[in-house]
Design a protein around this motif. Structure first.
Motif, short mmCIF file in Angstrom:
data_model
loop_
_atom_site.label_atom_id
_atom_site.label_comp_id
_atom_site.label_asym_id
_atom_site.label_seq_id
_atom_site.Cartn_x
_atom_site.Cartn_y
_atom_site.Cartn_z
N VAL A 26 51.90 40.48 46.91
CA VAL A 26 51.80 40.77 48.33
C VAL A 26 52.02 39.50 49.14
CG1 VAL A 26 50.20 41.51 50.15
CG2 VAL A 26 50.32 42.79 48.00
N ARG A 27 51.56 38.37 48.63
CA ARG A 27 51.66 37.09 49.33
C ARG A 27 53.10 36.72 49.67
NH1 ARG A 27 51.96 33.46 52.24
NH2 ARG A 27 50.85 31.49 52.22
N ALA A 28 54.04 37.28 48.95
CA ALA A 28 55.44 37.02 49.25
C ALA A 28 55.85 37.59 50.61
CB ALA A 28 56.32 37.61 48.16
N HIS A 29 55.02 38.52 51.15
CA HIS A 29 55.37 39.21 52.39
C HIS A 29 54.37 39.01 53.52
CE1 HIS A 29 58.42 41.26 50.04
NE2 HIS A 29 57.49 41.52 49.15
N VAL A 30 53.16 38.56 53.18
CA VAL A 30 52.07 38.48 54.15
C VAL A 30 51.46 37.08 54.11
CG1 VAL A 30 49.81 39.45 54.76
CG2 VAL A 30 51.57 40.94 53.86
N PRO A 31 51.18 36.48 55.26
CA PRO A 31 50.68 35.10 55.27
C PRO A 31 49.31 34.90 54.62
CG PRO A 31 51.30 35.80 57.50
CD PRO A 31 51.44 36.98 56.60
N TRP A 32 48.41 35.87 54.73
CA TRP A 32 47.06 35.73 54.21
C TRP A 32 46.73 36.90 53.29
CZ3 TRP A 32 44.84 31.21 55.28
CH2 TRP A 32 45.30 30.50 56.39
N VAL A 33 46.38 36.58 52.05
CA VAL A 33 46.00 37.62 51.07
C VAL A 33 44.72 37.15 50.38
CG1 VAL A 33 46.68 38.93 49.03
CG2 VAL A 33 48.40 38.27 50.71
N ILE A 34 43.78 38.06 50.26
CA ILE A 34 42.53 37.79 49.56
C ILE A 34 42.46 38.72 48.37
CG2 ILE A 34 40.01 37.86 49.73
CD1 ILE A 34 40.46 37.38 52.80
N GLY A 35 42.22 38.16 47.19
CA GLY A 35 42.14 38.96 45.97
C GLY A 35 41.04 38.43 45.06
N CYS A 36 40.83 39.15 43.98
CA CYS A 36 39.80 38.80 43.00
C CYS A 36 40.45 38.73 41.63
CB CYS A 36 38.71 39.85 42.97
SG CYS A 36 38.00 40.20 44.58
N ASP A 37 39.97 37.80 40.82
CA ASP A 37 40.51 37.71 39.47
C ASP A 37 39.54 38.24 38.43
OD1 ASP A 37 38.67 35.69 39.60
OD2 ASP A 37 40.01 34.10 38.95
N GLN A 38 38.43 38.83 38.91
CA GLN A 38 37.43 39.41 38.03
C GLN A 38 36.83 40.64 38.70
OE1 GLN A 38 34.50 36.48 36.76
NE2 GLN A 38 35.92 34.85 37.27
N SER A 39 36.00 41.34 37.96
CA SER A 39 35.29 42.49 38.51
C SER A 39 34.31 42.02 39.58
CB SER A 39 34.53 43.19 37.37
OG SER A 39 33.78 44.26 37.88
N ILE A 40 34.22 42.79 40.67
CA ILE A 40 33.33 42.47 41.78
C ILE A 40 32.31 43.59 41.93
CG2 ILE A 40 33.21 42.20 44.31
CD1 ILE A 40 34.52 39.83 42.99
N ALA A 41 31.04 43.22 42.08
CA ALA A 41 29.99 44.21 42.30
C ALA A 41 30.19 44.87 43.66
CB ALA A 41 28.63 43.54 42.24
N ASP A 42 29.89 46.16 43.75
CA ASP A 42 30.09 46.90 45.00
C ASP A 42 29.33 46.28 46.17
OD1 ASP A 42 31.73 48.73 43.74
OD2 ASP A 42 30.18 50.26 43.54
N ASP A 43 28.07 45.87 45.95
CA ASP A 43 27.31 45.30 47.05
C ASP A 43 27.90 43.97 47.52
OD1 ASP A 43 26.48 44.24 44.61
OD2 ASP A 43 24.39 44.06 45.18
N ALA A 44 28.49 43.22 46.62
CA ALA A 44 29.15 41.97 47.01
C ALA A 44 30.41 42.27 47.83
CB ALA A 44 29.50 41.14 45.78
N ALA A 45 31.18 43.26 47.41
CA ALA A 45 32.40 43.63 48.14
C ALA A 45 32.06 44.11 49.54
CB ALA A 45 33.17 44.70 47.37
N ILE A 46 30.99 44.87 49.66
CA ILE A 46 30.57 45.37 50.97
C ILE A 46 30.12 44.21 51.86
CG2 ILE A 46 28.80 46.74 52.17
CD1 ILE A 46 28.99 48.66 49.68
#
Length: 88
Positions: A26-46
């Motif tokens: 996605v970064r090839a098309h959008v200036p700012w991208v946020i991603g995760c390289d591991q599993s994220i707990a739901d409460d942390a994502a919220i």
């Protein structure tokens, strides 16, 4: 699909687990991208999403909003979860 809207989309958050490879594409098309390289707990994502969008609503740029969001997750006792988020 992202490339079709690259003129208006400025930031994409991929809260799905192991989304770092997709984030890089996605970064090839959008200036700012946020991603995760591991599993994220739901409460942390919220907590991350709430803090990120709150910071944007208060006039912060994407990079500062990202730092606010990671800090919020850490302050909620989830430092290890906060470290999983990557700004690409």
């Amino acid at each position: 699909m992202i490339s079709l809207h690259a003129d208006t989309v400025k930031c994409v958050i991929l809260s799905a687990c192991y989304s770092e490879d997709v984030a890089k594409a996605v970064r090839a098309h959008v200036p700012w991208v946020i991603g995760c390289d591991q599993s994220i707990a739901d409460d942390a994502a919220i907590a991350f999403s709430r803090a990120f969008y709150r910071a944007l609503a208060n006039g912060q740029d994407y990079q500062k909003a990202f730092r606010h969001a990671r800090n919020e997750v850490s302050l909620n006792g989830m430092s290890a979860e906060a470290d999983k988020y990557k700004l690409l």
